[in-house]
Design a protein around this motif. Structure first.
Motif, mmCIF file in Angstrom:
data_model
loop_
_atom_site.group_PDB
_atom_site.id
_atom_site.type_symbol
_atom_site.label_atom_id
_atom_site.label_comp_id
_atom_site.label_asym_id
_atom_site.label_seq_id
_atom_site.Cartn_x
_atom_site.Cartn_y
_atom_site.Cartn_z
ATOM 1 N N UNK A 21 -1.118 -8.465 15.981
ATOM 2 C CA UNK A 21 -1.448 -7.070 15.884
ATOM 3 C C UNK A 21 -1.802 -6.936 14.229
ATOM 4 N N UNK A 22 -2.792 -6.036 14.242
ATOM 5 C CA UNK A 22 -2.764 -5.650 12.824
ATOM 6 C C UNK A 22 -1.599 -4.919 12.114
ATOM 7 N N UNK A 23 -1.239 -5.226 10.783
ATOM 8 C CA UNK A 23 -0.154 -4.529 10.284
ATOM 9 C C UNK A 23 -0.753 -3.597 9.287
ATOM 10 N N UNK A 24 -0.267 -2.298 9.162
ATOM 11 C CA UNK A 24 -0.923 -1.452 8.569
ATOM 12 C C UNK A 24 0.258 -0.621 7.920
ATOM 13 N N UNK A 25 0.087 -0.394 6.415
ATOM 14 C CA UNK A 25 0.875 0.351 5.772
ATOM 15 C C UNK A 25 0.050 1.611 5.125
ATOM 16 N N UNK A 26 0.628 2.551 5.430
ATOM 17 C CA UNK A 26 -0.121 3.799 4.819
ATOM 18 C C UNK A 26 0.915 4.751 4.333
ATOM 19 N N UNK A 27 0.417 5.970 3.731
ATOM 20 C CA UNK A 27 1.441 6.966 3.130
ATOM 21 C C UNK A 27 0.794 8.186 3.269
ATOM 22 N N UNK A 28 1.665 9.227 3.289
ATOM 23 C CA UNK A 28 1.523 10.609 3.268
ATOM 24 C C UNK A 28 1.211 10.764 1.595
ATOM 25 N N UNK A 63 2.568 8.000 -1.901
ATOM 26 C CA UNK A 63 1.501 7.085 -2.261
ATOM 27 C C UNK A 63 2.255 6.094 -2.997
ATOM 28 N N UNK A 64 2.876 6.551 -4.323
ATOM 29 C CA UNK A 64 3.527 5.592 -5.294
ATOM 30 C C UNK A 64 4.437 4.831 -4.618
ATOM 31 N N UNK A 65 5.467 5.009 -3.789
ATOM 32 C CA UNK A 65 6.353 4.049 -3.110
ATOM 33 C C UNK A 65 5.684 3.228 -2.235
ATOM 34 N N UNK A 117 10.164 10.007 -6.144
ATOM 35 C CA UNK A 117 9.384 9.462 -7.417
ATOM 36 C C UNK A 117 9.020 10.274 -8.427
ATOM 37 N N UNK A 118 9.349 9.819 -9.551
ATOM 38 C CA UNK A 118 9.223 10.356 -10.881
ATOM 39 C C UNK A 118 8.174 9.480 -11.753
#
Length: 402
Positions: free
Chosen positions: A4-11, A15-17, A362-363
């Motif tokens: 299956x596709x492996x998707x990494x996304x972010x709110x 985003x930075x992490x 995140x900073x």
């Protein structure tokens, strides 16, 4: 194992992490590709190589190269403040890992007032007001994460959605006094209602929160990374340091860390609070003051919020009992309200040497330059390993944080 596709996304807050996790995931994938490329196609390693090859092909179609990057999912805002997530590439049938950070540092009211007062022109004030309007609370951030989960699972038809949220907001409200609401339980229920399949947190305020979820939940502890950084910074810790528990609630975790990682003399402190007011410390009682005299103390905690407890304890140890200085180690450094000012004050007095924490909040890189006491350890390598192992249907014990 299914390809299956492996998707990494972010709110927006993650985003930075998320970018760091993708960078580390690419390192893992390249190493595994090189290691497995000569494996027999009929062996387990050969099957893994075929899966990685398929993933590289998926990435070429989406990103024009073999590497992972954050999947194009964005939030579009209306003038009224309404928002909708937009998935710009198909996630149908994919294993989706959504990176989310509940807490983003917010400019305190007093600091906002000072900045507006010092602004010389109308345009400068307007720019500041626009900046402040983009700052969001944990409730707003988590609510947007629910929209993302639902868009990925229900509208995008993802196979499974894993939420990686290192700091779980509202985790301190895990038990009830009088007629208080259990907001931690409510938030987990909302994530589940949105369609999440698995929840992944870091150092929950209470392990019992894992039992509140009807879906699979993991609680990881970044102790190895934090203590390793402490030992690297202070190689003579065995002779120079003692361990001090900041309060009764942290005693068990402090004993565990000390027994397994440091084996130093340990003292316990107690604090009294006024529970009618949040973030208020009335008094600190140190049970073994003789331990800290002419020694440095290392203090472990899960969350440092306003740093009022840390400030009261550090001043008591240094001013009354002759402690030479304190190193604080915490999984989540929120530093809300006057948190940064409190630690700046301790550092200026040479009472506090370092605050070692993770990037669960995140900073920008400039923060560590402006505040030399700040030392950050990234969670990205562990999360990248965890994503890889889960996707390849391997055990996560080897990457499970201690």
């Amino acid at each position: 194992m299914m390809t299956r596709k492996l998707v990494v996304c972010a709110t927006p807050t993650g985003v930075e992490l998320g970018k760091k996790i993708c960078e580390n995931l690419n390192i893992i994938m390249r190493k595994e590709f090189d290691r497995l490329k000569d494996a027999s196609p009929y062996s387990l390693d050969g099957s893994k190589f075929a899966i990685i090859s398929h993933l590289r092909e998926y990435n070429r179609r989406t990103f024009k190269n073999d590497d992972f990057a954050l999947w194009p999912v964005t939030a579009q805002y209306f003038k009224s403040g309404e928002v909708k997530p937009v998935i710009q590439a198909s996630v149908r049938g994919a294993e989706v890992f959504l990176i989310h950070q509940s807490y983003v540092p917010i400019t305190p009211i007093a600091v906002r007032a000072k900045m507006l007062h010092e602004a010389k022109t109308y345009e400068e004030r307007l720019k500041l007001l626009e900046q402040f309007s983009r700052e969001t609370s944990v409730q707003e951030n988590d609510h947007l994460a629910e929209f993302y989960i639902n868009a990925l699972k229900s509208d995008g038809a993802a196979h499974r959605v894993f939420l990686i949220s290192p700091f779980f907001a509202n985790s301190r409200q895990d038990h009830r006094r009088a007629r208080e609401g259990l907001t931690s339980r409510t938030q987990i229920t909302l994530f589940e209602a949105a369609g999440v399949n698995s929840l992944m947190f870091v150092d929950l305020h209470s392990q019992s929160l894992v039992g509140l979820s009807r879906t699979h939940s993991d609680n990881f502890h970044p102790t190895t990374e934090l203590v390793s950084r402490f030992k690297a910074l202070y190689p003579n810790y065995i002779t120079d340091f003692v361990v001090e528990s900041p309060d009764a609630g942290a005693t068990k975790r402090t004993e565990h860390i000390n027994e397994h990682y440091l084996n130093l003399p340990m003292g316990i402190s107690f604090k009294s609070r006024d529970y009618t007011t949040v973030n208020t410390v009335n008094d600190i009682v140190v049970t073994k003051p003789e331990l800290v005299k002419d020694k440095y103390a290392v203090v472990f905690d899960d969350i440092i919020d306003t740093a009022n407890t840390l400030k009261a304890l550090t001043e008591r140890l240094c001013e009354r009992f002759g402690c030479k200085g304190v190193v604080a180690i915490a999984s989540h450094a929120l530093l809300s309200d006057k948190g940064v000012d409190n630690i700046d004050e301790l550092y200026a007095k040479k009472y506090l040497l370092k605050l070692i924490t993770t990037d669960s909040v995140s900073r920008p890189p400039s923060f560590a330059i402006e505040h030399p006491w700040y030392e950050q350890v990234s969670l990205a390598p562990r999360f990248a390993s965890m994503i890889y192992n889960i996707y390849m249907e391997q055990q996560v014990d080897s990457v499970h944080m201690d």
